[in-house]
Design a protein around this motif. Structure first.
Motif, PDB file in Angstrom:
ATOM      1  N   ILE A 143      58.045  -3.851   1.295  1.00 18.41           N
ATOM      2  CA  ILE A 143      56.670  -3.941   1.780  1.00 18.41           C
ATOM      3  C   ILE A 143      56.684  -3.487   3.232  1.00 18.41           C
ATOM      4  O   ILE A 143      57.402  -4.063   4.059  1.00 18.41           O
ATOM      5  N   TYR A 156      62.623 -10.210   6.611  1.00 21.41           N
ATOM      6  CA  TYR A 156      61.558  -9.626   7.437  1.00 21.41           C
ATOM      7  C   TYR A 156      62.231  -8.958   8.625  1.00 21.41           C
ATOM      8  O   TYR A 156      62.960  -9.605   9.387  1.00 21.41           O
ATOM      9  N   ILE A 159      60.563  -7.062   3.804  1.00 20.06           N
ATOM     10  CA  ILE A 159      59.327  -6.719   4.510  1.00 20.06           C
ATOM     11  C   ILE A 159      59.711  -6.033   5.808  1.00 20.06           C
ATOM     12  O   ILE A 159      60.472  -6.582   6.609  1.00 20.06           O
TER      13      ILE A 159
END
Length: 335
Positions: free
Chosen positions: A194, A97, A145
């Motif tokens: 994402i 992330y 992400i």
């Protein structure tokens, strides 16, 4: 300084492909029900020492920096830097992330976008997006992400340019938001990224963008107070999809004045032993008090990434989620 940095980079490479080594029983679980390590304020390793203070900062900070730059600017740098590893090194470390705070410099006639945390970075957003792509291309079974947040000074035109840039660079690697993002599905479709975008109009116009991911920010200077906040948020119940539990402490003016020789790094390192215990107690999954993404500062320290990844060993999915032959693969964790 050289020794610890070399050690950190060594750890990075060993965790660079941890998703591809997860056991098959986890391949059909949505990523928002797995434990994912993240970095808070990912891009602060390259803050520009000569940068002006960002437009979002208070008039007082801007005034003090203008009047006493030799004193104030070094203080700003000490308390704004949250990472020392580059984005590639963070990905190699196992971070999945990335927290991108994006800005357009005030009075800049160009369309260039930068990252920001009190001051701007030396690198542009576009350069880093290409760097992320290069890493993804050499790690075809890893999923990242990318959270685009806290837009500072972006007009509608700049938002359109940024989303067009994201789509042009990543193309089919972008996972549309109507897809349930399991590893098996993303591998089959060639999706690896994402992108959450903290601007509703752009999200509505582009199916490749996901809504903003909630970030549990404690805004605390004390470790125990931060843990108390995180436990309170867990009792309230986790969001249905992606969310971040931030284990990053946050300084305030009083704290800085009381710790004139301190820095965010010192503050963070002191908190890590206690936070390590908290991390190891967590469980990923869909239940009310489960966690998903855990993001921290200076991610190379104290086995933070390894501890978060290992939480996935606690998951026991229902039999109907496991394919035939599940369990034949296993994940090995690096120290």
């Amino acid at each position: 300084m050289e020794g610890p940095l070399q050690t950190s980079i060594h750890v990075c490479h060993e965790n660079g492909q941890w998703m591809s080594r997860l056991p098959e029983k986890l391949w059909d679980i949505p990523l928002y029900n797995l434990a994912l390590p993240g970095s808070h304020d990912t891009m602060t390793y390259c803050l520009d020492k000569n940068s002006a203070v960002s437009g979002n900062e208070s008039k007082l900070v801007k005034f003090l920096n203008k009047c006493m730059p030799c004193i104030v600017h070094p203080i700003i740098m000490k308390w704004s830097t949250t990472q020392v590893l580059t984005v590639t090194e963070q990905l190699e470390a196992g971070v999945r992330y990335l927290d991108f705070r994006i800005a357009h410099k005030a009075n800049d006639p160009s369309m260039n976008l930068y990252f920001v945390h009190m001051v701007y970075t030396t690198v542009t957003v576009q350069d880093i997006l290409w760097e992320v792509l290069r890493w993804l291309e050499t790690h075809p079974q890893e999923v990242v992400i990318l959270a685009c947040r806290n837009f500072d000074g972006l007009t509608k035109k700049l938002h359109c340019r940024l989303t067009a840039c994201i789509k042009e660079i990543f193309q089919c690697k972008l996972c549309p938001r109507n897809v349930v993002p399991t590893l098996r599905t993303m591998w089959q479709r060639g999706h690896q990224l994402i992108v959450s975008y903290e601007e509703d109009v752009q999200v509505e116009e582009h199916c490749e963008l996901w809504p903003a991911i909630p970030y549990w920010w404690g805004n605390k200077t004390a470790t125990r107070a931060l843990i108390h906040y995180l436990e309170h948020m867990k009792r309230m119940g986790r969001p249905e999809k992606f969310f971040v539990a931030g284990i990053n402490l946050t300084e305030n003016l009083r704290y800085i004045l009381v710790h004139p020789f301190g820095s965010l790094k010192k503050m963070t390192l002191q908190s890590l032993p206690c936070l390590k215990i908290w991390i190891k107690q967590q469980y990923p999954g869909p239940k009310k008090e489960c966690i998903n993404i855990i993001a921290g500062d200076f991610i190379e320290n104290n086995d933070f990434v390894k501890d978060v990844i290992e939480l996935n060993t606690k998951i026991n999915p229902p039999l109907h989620c496991q394919s035939k032959g599940a369990g034949t693969n296993s994940i090995s964790f690096s120290a």
